[in-house]
Design a protein around this motif. Structure first.
Motif, PDB file in Angstrom:
ATOM      1  N   LEU A 173       4.442   3.840 -11.001  1.00 30.79           N
ATOM      2  CA  LEU A 173       3.407   3.389 -10.050  1.00 30.79           C
ATOM      3  C   LEU A 173       2.012   4.017  -9.963  1.00 30.79           C
ATOM      4  CD1 LEU A 173       5.587   2.505  -6.943  1.00 30.79           C
ATOM      5  CD2 LEU A 173       5.340   1.266  -9.110  1.00 30.79           C
ATOM      6  N   ASP A 174       1.018   3.391  -9.604  1.00 29.84           N
ATOM      7  CA  ASP A 174      -0.329   3.706  -9.836  1.00 29.84           C
ATOM      8  C   ASP A 174      -1.336   2.800  -8.894  1.00 29.84           C
ATOM      9  OD1 ASP A 174      -2.270   5.368 -10.356  1.00 29.84           O
ATOM     10  OD2 ASP A 174      -2.494   5.397 -12.628  1.00 29.84           O
ATOM     11  N   TRP A 175      -2.675   3.366  -8.711  1.00 30.48           N
ATOM     12  CA  TRP A 175      -3.385   2.622  -7.863  1.00 30.48           C
ATOM     13  C   TRP A 175      -3.479   1.358  -8.406  1.00 30.48           C
ATOM     14  CZ3 TRP A 175      -3.298   4.703  -3.163  1.00 30.48           C
ATOM     15  CH2 TRP A 175      -3.337   5.815  -2.987  1.00 30.48           C
ATOM     16  N   SER A 176      -3.909   0.346  -7.715  1.00 30.68           N
ATOM     17  CA  SER A 176      -4.164  -1.124  -8.303  1.00 30.68           C
ATOM     18  C   SER A 176      -5.752  -0.934  -8.881  1.00 30.68           C
ATOM     19  CB  SER A 176      -4.114  -2.462  -7.288  1.00 30.68           C
ATOM     20  OG  SER A 176      -4.628  -1.791  -6.142  1.00 30.68           O
TER      21      SER A 176
ATOM     22  N   ASP B 159       0.806  -1.002  -0.180  1.00 33.26           N
ATOM     23  CA  ASP B 159      -0.168  -0.134  -0.001  1.00 33.26           C
ATOM     24  C   ASP B 159       0.893   1.120  -0.086  1.00 33.26           C
ATOM     25  OD1 ASP B 159       0.987  -0.038   2.409  1.00 33.26           O
ATOM     26  OD2 ASP B 159      -0.854  -0.432   3.535  1.00 33.26           O
ATOM     27  N   LEU B 160       0.500   2.495  -0.094  1.00 37.80           N
ATOM     28  CA  LEU B 160       1.040   3.768  -0.287  1.00 37.80           C
ATOM     29  C   LEU B 160       1.552   3.961   1.146  1.00 37.80           C
ATOM     30  CD1 LEU B 160       1.668   6.046  -2.342  1.00 37.80           C
ATOM     31  CD2 LEU B 160      -0.397   7.216  -1.227  1.00 37.80           C
ATOM     32  N   ASP B 161       1.257   3.633   2.146  1.00 34.78           N
ATOM     33  CA  ASP B 161       1.741   4.015   3.533  1.00 34.78           C
ATOM     34  C   ASP B 161       3.076   3.104   3.751  1.00 34.78           C
ATOM     35  OD1 ASP B 161      -0.118   5.992   3.851  1.00 34.78           O
ATOM     36  OD2 ASP B 161      -1.499   4.645   4.879  1.00 34.78           O
ATOM     37  N   GLY B 162       3.028   1.815   3.068  1.00 38.01           N
ATOM     38  CA  GLY B 162       4.236   1.112   3.295  1.00 38.01           C
ATOM     39  C   GLY B 162       5.295   1.355   2.125  1.00 38.01           C
TER      40      GLY B 162
ATOM     41  N   LEU C 201       3.287  11.947  -1.014  1.00 38.11           N
ATOM     42  CA  LEU C 201       3.366  10.682  -2.027  1.00 38.11           C
ATOM     43  C   LEU C 201       2.257  10.560  -2.441  1.00 38.11           C
ATOM     44  CD1 LEU C 201       6.178   9.347  -3.067  1.00 38.11           C
ATOM     45  CD2 LEU C 201       5.780   7.544  -1.205  1.00 38.11           C
ATOM     46  N   ARG C 202       1.827  10.693  -3.722  1.00 40.18           N
ATOM     47  CA  ARG C 202       0.665  10.147  -4.352  1.00 40.18           C
ATOM     48  C   ARG C 202       0.888   9.718  -5.865  1.00 40.18           C
ATOM     49  NH1 ARG C 202      -3.671   9.698  -1.302  1.00 40.18           N
ATOM     50  NH2 ARG C 202      -4.931  10.315  -3.097  1.00 40.18           N
ATOM     51  N   PRO C 203       0.287   8.700  -6.291  1.00 41.97           N
ATOM     52  CA  PRO C 203       0.431   8.137  -7.494  1.00 41.97           C
ATOM     53  C   PRO C 203      -0.148   9.301  -8.594  1.00 41.97           C
ATOM     54  CG  PRO C 203      -0.736   6.480  -6.199  1.00 41.97           C
ATOM     55  CD  PRO C 203      -0.589   7.920  -5.029  1.00 41.97           C
ATOM     56  N   PRO C 204       0.524   9.338  -9.755  1.00 38.26           N
ATOM     57  CA  PRO C 204       1.435   8.363 -10.174  1.00 38.26           C
ATOM     58  C   PRO C 204       2.874   8.556  -9.491  1.00 38.26           C
ATOM     59  CG  PRO C 204       1.319  10.098 -11.817  1.00 38.26           C
ATOM     60  CD  PRO C 204      -0.080  10.231 -10.481  1.00 38.26           C
ATOM     61  N   ILE C 205       3.507   7.568  -9.090  1.00 33.19           N
ATOM     62  CA  ILE C 205       5.000   7.696  -8.538  1.00 33.19           C
ATOM     63  C   ILE C 205       6.064   7.128  -9.579  1.00 33.19           C
ATOM     64  CG2 ILE C 205       6.338   7.110  -6.673  1.00 33.19           C
ATOM     65  CD1 ILE C 205       3.872   6.838  -5.094  1.00 33.19           C
ATOM     66  N   VAL C 206       7.196   7.736  -9.680  1.00 35.47           N
ATOM     67  CA  VAL C 206       8.055   7.127 -10.646  1.00 35.47           C
ATOM     68  C   VAL C 206       9.346   6.623  -9.595  1.00 35.47           C
ATOM     69  CG1 VAL C 206       9.898   7.538 -12.371  1.00 35.47           C
ATOM     70  CG2 VAL C 206       7.299   8.610 -12.461  1.00 35.47           C
ATOM     71  N   LEU C 207       9.803   5.344  -9.867  1.00 34.86           N
ATOM     72  CA  LEU C 207      10.928   4.808  -9.117  1.00 34.86           C
ATOM     73  C   LEU C 207      12.005   4.500 -10.096  1.00 34.86           C
ATOM     74  CD1 LEU C 207       9.065   2.226  -6.774  1.00 34.86           C
ATOM     75  CD2 LEU C 207       9.627   4.670  -6.394  1.00 34.86           C
ATOM     76  N   ARG C 208      13.021   4.519  -9.526  1.00 36.89           N
ATOM     77  CA  ARG C 208      14.412   4.251 -10.391  1.00 36.89           C
ATOM     78  C   ARG C 208      15.166   3.067  -9.963  1.00 36.89           C
ATOM     79  NH1 ARG C 208      16.749   8.757 -10.331  1.00 36.89           N
ATOM     80  NH2 ARG C 208      18.225   8.501  -8.609  1.00 36.89           N
ATOM     81  N   PHE C 209      15.111   2.282 -10.730  1.00 31.48           N
ATOM     82  CA  PHE C 209      15.614   0.837 -10.222  1.00 31.48           C
ATOM     83  C   PHE C 209      17.044   0.636 -11.103  1.00 31.48           C
ATOM     84  CE2 PHE C 209      16.616  -3.630 -10.836  1.00 31.48           C
ATOM     85  CZ  PHE C 209      16.826  -4.095  -9.469  1.00 31.48           C
TER      86      PHE C 209
ATOM     87  N   GLN D 214      -6.063   1.152  -1.766  1.00 27.14           N
ATOM     88  CA  GLN D 214      -4.816   1.883  -1.559  1.00 27.14           C
ATOM     89  C   GLN D 214      -3.502   1.254  -1.897  1.00 27.14           C
ATOM     90  OE1 GLN D 214      -5.205   5.332  -0.728  1.00 27.14           O
ATOM     91  NE2 GLN D 214      -7.318   4.987  -0.997  1.00 27.14           N
ATOM     92  N   ALA D 215      -3.533  -0.026  -2.772  1.00 32.19           N
ATOM     93  CA  ALA D 215      -2.427  -0.457  -2.861  1.00 32.19           C
ATOM     94  C   ALA D 215      -1.867  -0.044  -4.260  1.00 32.19           C
ATOM     95  CB  ALA D 215      -2.707  -2.082  -3.208  1.00 32.19           C
ATOM     96  N   VAL D 216      -0.449  -0.131  -4.490  1.00 34.23           N
ATOM     97  CA  VAL D 216       0.138   0.337  -5.620  1.00 34.23           C
ATOM     98  C   VAL D 216       0.684  -0.789  -6.546  1.00 34.23           C
ATOM     99  CG1 VAL D 216       0.803   2.589  -4.956  1.00 34.23           C
ATOM    100  CG2 VAL D 216       2.293   0.702  -4.570  1.00 34.23           C
ATOM    101  N   VAL D 217       0.634  -0.618  -7.878  1.00 37.79           N
ATOM    102  CA  VAL D 217       1.153  -1.603  -8.770  1.00 37.79           C
ATOM    103  C   VAL D 217       1.818  -0.786  -9.889  1.00 37.79           C
ATOM    104  CG1 VAL D 217      -0.732  -3.316  -8.434  1.00 37.79           C
ATOM    105  CG2 VAL D 217      -0.989  -1.522 -10.289  1.00 37.79           C
ATOM    106  N   VAL D 218       2.837  -1.722 -10.570  1.00 38.11           N
ATOM    107  CA  VAL D 218       3.637  -1.153 -11.768  1.00 38.11           C
ATOM    108  C   VAL D 218       2.867  -1.065 -12.893  1.00 38.11           C
ATOM    109  CG1 VAL D 218       5.735  -1.441 -13.058  1.00 38.11           C
ATOM    110  CG2 VAL D 218       5.684  -2.459 -10.739  1.00 38.11           C
TER     111      VAL D 218
END
Length: 321
Positions: free
Chosen positions: A210-213, A160-163, A190-198, A218-222
């Protein structure tokens, strides 16, 4: 003397009776053929429904309800069932069965098989044995999973977003491949859309959006993943200048398209399989660089587990899969 002319009633009364009957039978046959052809075309549209029903149950754990996904398909199935039961289709099926019973040797395959046998008759002592009368029986094979990830991986609860911040810190603490939030500001929530760099050092940089599932969770998926070279300075929404990273981006897009509800931590674990991208050999051709475009194997396939060990990833070139 010429023969006397026949009455008008005798000539006009017989001619329509002999001309209209064959035409009526021919038209009825055409109607029956067209009815059965239309029914067969509609039945072909149902071939994709079993693939939807055979999706692993864990895949749809965090997806939309299965009833809403298959409502249109079941409605189409109901309409085709009603069409099969209709009087028009039943009449055409009865006519086809009656025609088959009247001429069984013409409808079947016996004539074609006999002609093939006569064609290969050789009046010599040495001749190959005749073909078998019937094909070999079907041998059932083990069903193969259409999912790229294992059942245990698909059962992982999404983050989820908090975790999300705690997961990133824990991942960076245990792994040498780092994960960071792009353009995060302390004063911005911190709110979707969120961009992560791996980042896999000296190998690849993957930007994850990342966006809402679902709107209810409140879970996020790729949502998307784009690969770049480790020294490319380009925005996440652009495209790499190198063919290998363009192919890798295409493969990641196919994975997300087939597994849209895969949890973030499972997808990040999948990205770690590319740490030896430029040194692993293709399991099909045995080469590191493909013979066509000279790129390393970017395709990942799930191997069968051996004993009690979990299944590993097999690597393949795009042209070798």
């Amino acid at each position: 003397m010429p023969p006397p002319a026949l009455p008008a009633s005798a000539t006009s009364g017989n001619t329509p009776a002999t001309a209209s009957s064959p035409q009526s039978d021919l038209q009825t046959l055409r109607n029956h053929i067209q009815t059965l052809t239309d029914l067969n075309n509609r039945l072909q549209t149902l071939r994709h429904i079993p693939a939807l029903l055979l999706r692993p149950p864990a895949t749809a754990l965090n997806a939309l309800p299965q009833a809403s996904l298959l409502r249109h398909e079941f409605q189409e199935l109901k309409e085709i069932t009603e069409a099969v039961r209709s009087e028009k289709v039943q009449e055409a099926l009865k006519a086809a069965r009656k025609s088959e019973a009247a001429e069984p040797t013409i409808v079947g395959f016996d004539i074609r098989r006999d002609k093939l046998k006569q064609r290969h008759v050789v009046h010599e002592p040495c001749m190959r044995p005749p073909s078998p009368e019937s094909p070999q029986p079907y041998r059932a094979t083990e069903p193969k999973s259409t999912s790229l990830f294992s059942h245990a991986e698909e059962s992982v609860a999404p983050i989820d977003l908090d975790g999300l911040p705690a997961y990133i810190r824990q991942h960076n603490k245990l792994s040498q491949h780092k994960l960071h939030v792009v353009a995060a500001k302390k004063d911005r929530p911190l709110r979707p859309p969120i961009v992560l760099r791996f980042v896999i050092s000296d190998v690849v940089v993957v930007y994850l959006t990342l966006d809402w599932s679902t709107p209810e969770q409140q879970a996020v998926v790729v949502e998307s993943a784009t690969a770049f070279g480790p020294r490319e300075q380009k925005p996440p929404h652009s495209q790499s200048d190198y063919t290998v990273y363009q192919q890798l981006s295409q493969q990641l897009a196919k994975v997300l398209q087939s597994e849209p509800w895969v949890p973030l931590q499972v997808f990040v674990s999948f990205l770690r399989s590319y740490e030896n991208l430029f040194t692993e050999s293709c399991t099909v051709c045995g080469r590191v660089l493909s013979a066509e475009v000279h790129t390393p194997p970017v395709v990942r396939v799930r191997k069968q587990p051996i004993g009690g060990y979990p299944s590993a990833w097999g690597v393949q070139h795009v042209a070798c899969k």
